[in-house]
Enzyme design. Structure first.
Site, PDB file in Angstrom:
ATOM      1  NE  ARG A  39      37.235  33.534  35.102  1.00 29.41           N
ATOM      2  CZ  ARG A  39      35.966  33.002  35.828  1.00 29.41           C
ATOM      3  NH1 ARG A  39      35.217  32.100  35.026  1.00 29.41           N
ATOM      4  NH2 ARG A  39      35.548  33.532  37.034  1.00 29.41           N
TER       5      ARG A  39
ATOM      6  CG  HIS B 295      36.324  27.921  34.518  1.00 32.05           C
ATOM      7  ND1 HIS B 295      36.101  27.068  35.468  1.00 32.05           N
ATOM      8  CD2 HIS B 295      35.663  29.037  34.739  1.00 32.05           C
ATOM      9  CE1 HIS B 295      35.224  27.598  36.315  1.00 32.05           C
ATOM     10  NE2 HIS B 295      34.863  28.707  35.736  1.00 32.05           N
TER      11      HIS B 295
ATOM     12  N   GLY C 117      21.102  20.845  35.774  1.00 33.18           N
ATOM     13  CA  GLY C 117      21.917  21.974  36.456  1.00 33.18           C
ATOM     14  C   GLY C 117      20.970  23.291  36.695  1.00 33.18           C
TER      15      GLY C 117
ATOM     16  CB  SER D 150      27.941  30.769  33.849  1.00 33.13           C
ATOM     17  OG  SER D 150      28.747  30.889  34.786  1.00 33.13           O
TER      18      SER D 150
ATOM     19  CD  GLU E  95      33.801  35.751  40.883  1.00 32.31           C
ATOM     20  OE1 GLU E  95      34.249  34.802  40.123  1.00 32.31           O
ATOM     21  OE2 GLU E  95      32.332  35.659  40.901  1.00 32.31           O
TER      22      GLU E  95
ATOM     23  CG  HIS F 185      39.182  29.753  36.743  1.00 32.41           C
ATOM     24  ND1 HIS F 185      40.010  30.134  37.764  1.00 32.41           N
ATOM     25  CD2 HIS F 185      37.981  30.065  37.207  1.00 32.41           C
ATOM     26  CE1 HIS F 185      39.518  30.826  38.732  1.00 32.41           C
ATOM     27  NE2 HIS F 185      38.092  30.892  38.262  1.00 32.41           N
TER      28      HIS F 185
ATOM     29  NE  ARG G 239      31.794  31.815  32.286  1.00 32.21           N
ATOM     30  CZ  ARG G 239      32.041  31.658  33.355  1.00 32.21           C
ATOM     31  NH1 ARG G 239      31.025  32.184  34.318  1.00 32.21           N
ATOM     32  NH2 ARG G 239      32.888  31.017  33.889  1.00 32.21           N
TER      33      ARG G 239
ATOM     34  CG  ASP H 253      27.261  14.137  26.473  1.00 39.35           C
ATOM     35  OD1 ASP H 253      28.315  14.380  26.175  1.00 39.35           O
ATOM     36  OD2 ASP H 253      26.695  13.505  27.353  1.00 39.35           O
TER      37      ASP H 253
HETATM   38  C1  SIN Z   1      35.277  31.485  40.279  1.00 44.13           C
HETATM   39  O1  SIN Z   1      34.616  31.418  41.386  1.00 44.13           O
HETATM   40  O2  SIN Z   1      36.276  32.039  40.080  1.00 44.13           O
HETATM   41  C2  SIN Z   1      34.540  31.039  38.950  1.00 44.13           C
HETATM   42  C3  SIN Z   1      33.131  31.555  38.789  1.00 44.13           C
HETATM   43  C4  SIN Z   1      32.835  31.700  37.342  1.00 44.13           C
HETATM   44  O3  SIN Z   1      33.352  30.850  36.428  1.00 44.13           O
HETATM   45  O4  SIN Z   1      31.954  32.235  36.961  1.00 44.13           O
END
Ligand code: SIN
Length: 541
Positions: free
Chosen positions: A294, A353, A16, A393, A119, A235, A388, A214
């Site tokens: 969140r 999430h 990733g 992230s 966000e 989430h 977070r 893992d």
């Molecule tokens: C989202 O797009 O709502 C998730 C983005 C994130 O978890 O940072």
């Protein structure tokens, strides 16, 4: 018996954003790098990220790095490491510039600037995005392309089993199993874990099937510590749908497994949450209403569902102009489920999430085990604390991925004694059936936990656990999920307060006794995770 052996300077486990950034940077620094991943290169969590990358590049009036730091600390509920937050966020602009130079294409905004969205918990429009709501997919595409263009060895279909260590305890390689269960060994003085989180502990999650914890399990078995594991971020908005129950022509139940995300950016651009009576409920909960951090929104939805007896709430995005173009991924998922977000509110519910905690590292990805590094969701740098901040992230993966490459190069200069013997942890590990683990965690360790439920879930996992030797990917994953369930339940039971993503119904308030206390988990001599009477090295440089 080992089928094959190979050698490298750095083995990166996971492909990733953090893993491939580190691999590319380390290769540029002249290291021989091998990337190992248990599935296809793009099968991890990065490609599913929607919202974007939170970063301050100086072209949004009124925004600043200091404001981004303040928002991150506020979301983190008093458990973030302020030094790590400041350093990681300050390096964001350079990290995003390097990613763009590697080919990632972000959405343009007016006047030659990048487009921005907002966000939950952010005080400004500072999140850059790609493909509308396909930011992770674009980042993954760019990094995989750069990796293959550079001809970095990418070993897909190989699951990491254990770190090999020398007599001194330092890493000397990695044991893997291929898809057919054949063992192999990669000899290397440095192993980076970039394996993502553990959303698959829960029946319903935004995470792909690969997110089975893992890396944390491997690190604990190698002698490293983990912290903040109780902070599993839910989430607030995944698409709510129902599946037909097996063997029945008309009975349905909430769909489980990886669920489609409805990015928080949809709320950032004006959508609002409604209860079953069509009333907005976030306005009474937090000054930022639907754009509260969140943890606040997810907990409010959970309370609303309990109060009204509904299975889902609704997200009204009908006011967003050009929704299908701005949010093509969300739109496609809704349409596939028979919902038209342009004309009707979207049914949503919270789901597991993000793992805010993980393997304890310093700000350069070093764990407590010489030669073992961790970056991305698997790691706990102190950036996220108890919750977070959205879109921090991908930023962390980019920044710490690059930092690890430097750390590995620097650490190579530290002489190591020549050693012959190679040690691996005992191959026999605790294994419980995955459906049992997922049911126990979903029932007792979601949003709203209490002592009795957590203890009962531990008992259930314990009663179904037996020692075994994993012989394939599924076995390695089941062992990791079993260990993570034990560890999360132990940490969640120990923290007798509510903070961030950790909501205790029997201790509903924040308790200052726990302020700045990160719970550290390590394995006891029998291989069981125990909460240690110490705090994580918050503030480590
Ligand atoms: C989202 O797009 O709502 C998730 C983005 C994130 O978890 O940072």
């Amino acid at each position: 018996m080992t089928a094959w052996e190979a050698e490298a300077d750095l083995v990166v486990v996971g492909s990733g954003v953090a893993g491939l950034t580190a691999a590319l940077d380390a290769a540029e620094a002249g290291l021989r790098v091998v990337v190992v991943t248990k599935d296809a290169a793009d099968a991890g969590s990065t490609r599913w990220a929607q919202g974007g990358v939170a970063v301050v590049v100086g072209d949004v009036p009124g925004d600043s790095v200091e404001a981004h730091v303040a928002d991150t600390l506020a979301a983190g509920g008093g458990l973030s490491d302020a030094g790590a937050v400041a350093e990681i966020i300050a390096e964001g602009p350079a990290a995003v510039a390097r990613l763009r130079a590697r080919g990632a294409d972000f959405d343009p905004g007016p006047g030659g600037r990048l487009a921005r969205t907002r966000e939950g918990g952010h005080s400004a429009f500072r999140v850059v995005h790609a493909g509308g709501d396909a930011t992770g997919a674009e980042i993954e595409r760019a990094l995989v392309t750069a990796t293959t263009d550079r001809r970095l060895p990418l070993l897909t279909g190989h699951v990491a089993v254990d770190a090999l260590r020398d007599e001194r305890g330092a890493v000397s390689g990695l044991a893997v199993l291929d898809d057919a269960g054949r063992p192999g060994v990669l000899r290397a003085p440095a192993v980076l874990l970039a394996t993502g989180g553990y959303g698959q502990l829960y029946a319903s999650t935004t995470n792909p099937e690969t997110a089975t914890g893992d890396g944390i399990a491997l690190a604990l078995r190698a002698g490293a510590t983990a912290a903040d594991l109780e902070f599993v971020q839910f989430h607030p908005t995944v698409l709510y749908t129902e599946d037909l129950l097996a063997g029945s022509s008309n009975r349905r139940a909430p769909a489980v497994g990886r669920r489609p995300l409805v990015t928080e950016a949809v709320r950032g651009e004006g959508a609002v949450l409604l209860d079953r009576a069509g009333r907005r409920f976030m306005t009474a909960v937090h000054p930022l209403a639907d754009l509260a951090p969140r943890d606040v929104v997810a907990a409010a939805i959970t309370r609303t569902l309990a109060d009204t007896g509904a299975d889902c709430v609704h997200l009204d995005a009908r006011g967003i102009e050009g929704f299908p173009q701005r949010f093509p991924t969300v739109y496609a998922a809704c349409r596939a489920a028979g919902i038209d977000p342009v004309r009707e509110p979207i049914p949503v519910t919270p789901a597991a999430h993000y793992a805010c905690g993980g393997v304890v590292t310093d700000r350069h990805g070093r764990t407590g085990v010489p030669g073992l590094y961790a970056a991305g969701e698997v790691a706990r740098t102190g950036l996220h604390g108890a919750n977070r901040l959205a879109s921090n992230s991908l930023l962390e993966g980019l920044v710490v991925g690059a930092r690890v490459a430097h750390a590995v190069a620097a650490d190579r200069c530290v002489p190591r004694p020549a050693t012959a013997e190679v040690l691996a942890p005992s191959p026999a590990v605790a294994l419980a059936p995955r459906p049992v683990v997922q049911r126990a965690m979903t029932g007792a360790a979601g949003i709203g936990r209490d002592a009795a439920g957590l203890a009962a879930a531990s008992d259930v996992v314990e009663a179904h656990t037996a020692l075994g030797v994993p012989v394939d990917r599924a076995g390695v994953e089941d062992a990791a999920l079993t260990l993570l369930a034990q560890a999360v339940l132990a940490a969640a039971g120990t923290r007798t307060e509510t903070r961030g993503c950790h909501v205790r119904t029997d201790f509903p308030e924040r308790d200052d006794v726990w302020q700045r206390q990160s719970l550290v988990v390590a394995l006891d001599p029998d291989g069981r995770p125990v909460v240690r009477d110490e705090t994580a090295a918050v503030g480590a440089a």
